[in-house]
Design a protein around this motif. Sequence first.
Motif, mmCIF file in Angstrom:
data_model
loop_
_atom_site.group_PDB
_atom_site.id
_atom_site.type_symbol
_atom_site.label_atom_id
_atom_site.label_comp_id
_atom_site.label_asym_id
_atom_site.label_seq_id
_atom_site.Cartn_x
_atom_site.Cartn_y
_atom_site.Cartn_z
ATOM 1 N N SER A 105 39.394 41.908 38.958
ATOM 2 C CA SER A 105 38.487 40.278 38.720
ATOM 3 C C SER A 105 39.597 39.556 39.423
ATOM 4 O O SER A 105 38.475 39.194 40.152
ATOM 5 C CB SER A 105 37.775 40.018 38.220
ATOM 6 O OG SER A 105 36.921 40.563 37.198
ATOM 7 N N SER A 158 29.196 41.009 37.970
ATOM 8 C CA SER A 158 30.608 40.838 38.307
ATOM 9 C C SER A 158 29.690 41.571 39.779
ATOM 10 O O SER A 158 30.149 41.458 40.504
ATOM 11 C CB SER A 158 31.954 41.738 37.815
ATOM 12 O OG SER A 158 32.517 42.647 38.374
ATOM 13 N N VAL A 216 30.050 41.551 44.299
ATOM 14 C CA VAL A 216 29.985 41.982 44.569
ATOM 15 C C VAL A 216 28.627 42.753 45.425
ATOM 16 O O VAL A 216 29.586 42.727 46.921
ATOM 17 C CB VAL A 216 30.598 43.386 44.505
ATOM 18 C CG1 VAL A 216 30.266 44.700 45.330
ATOM 19 C CG2 VAL A 216 31.752 43.161 43.100
ATOM 20 N N SER A 230 29.314 40.053 48.466
ATOM 21 C CA SER A 230 29.829 40.135 49.133
ATOM 22 C C SER A 230 29.336 41.040 50.244
ATOM 23 O O SER A 230 29.369 40.547 51.639
ATOM 24 C CB SER A 230 30.970 40.631 48.552
ATOM 25 O OG SER A 230 31.933 39.367 47.823
ATOM 26 N N LYS A 246 32.462 35.775 41.322
ATOM 27 C CA LYS A 246 34.112 36.148 41.225
ATOM 28 C C LYS A 246 34.623 35.569 40.587
ATOM 29 O O LYS A 246 35.276 35.528 39.546
ATOM 30 C CB LYS A 246 34.373 36.470 42.600
ATOM 31 C CG LYS A 246 34.088 37.690 42.976
ATOM 32 C CD LYS A 246 34.027 37.911 44.746
ATOM 33 C CE LYS A 246 33.398 39.768 44.655
ATOM 34 N NZ LYS A 246 34.087 39.962 45.923
ATOM 35 N N THR A 279 39.837 41.676 42.509
ATOM 36 C CA THR A 279 37.819 41.150 43.794
ATOM 37 C C THR A 279 37.909 39.454 44.669
ATOM 38 O O THR A 279 37.409 39.811 45.434
ATOM 39 C CB THR A 279 37.360 42.013 43.419
ATOM 40 O OG1 THR A 279 36.612 41.194 41.948
ATOM 41 C CG2 THR A 279 36.845 43.402 43.247
ATOM 42 N N THR A 292 37.602 38.094 48.479
ATOM 43 C CA THR A 292 37.046 37.015 49.105
ATOM 44 C C THR A 292 37.751 36.021 49.971
ATOM 45 O O THR A 292 37.466 35.661 50.375
ATOM 46 C CB THR A 292 36.124 36.583 47.120
ATOM 47 O OG1 THR A 292 35.048 37.773 46.836
ATOM 48 C CG2 THR A 292 35.259 35.351 48.369
#
Length: 101
Positions: free
Chosen positions: A42, A2, A6, A9, A21, A45, A49
């Motif tokens: 999750s 995870s 991130v 990203s 992800k 996030t 995205t």
Amino acid sequence: MSNLAVTYSHLARHAEALQLKEEVLELRRRILGSEHPFTLLSMNTLAATYSTLYRYAEAVQLQEEVVELSKRVLPIGHPDLALYTGKLSIYRKEPNQENVI
């Protein structure tokens, strides 16, 4: 995984972030269950995205699920519920989302 997603990203490596992800969400759903707070995180996030990649319909759909599940499992006034609801409002205002509201 995870944290790496991130980081991808933040580095604008969105395709790699998306893949990780999605994998993290699948694992968390299978191991922790759909209503676990980490699973909800999750999902949140991943929806972000999708929005970044202009996949607004998917972002809205996933964020609606996050909000619905959060209302069932988080206590009233929980800050994550406010965050998730706010994100949903943002995603619904993205271009081409007039029919989603």
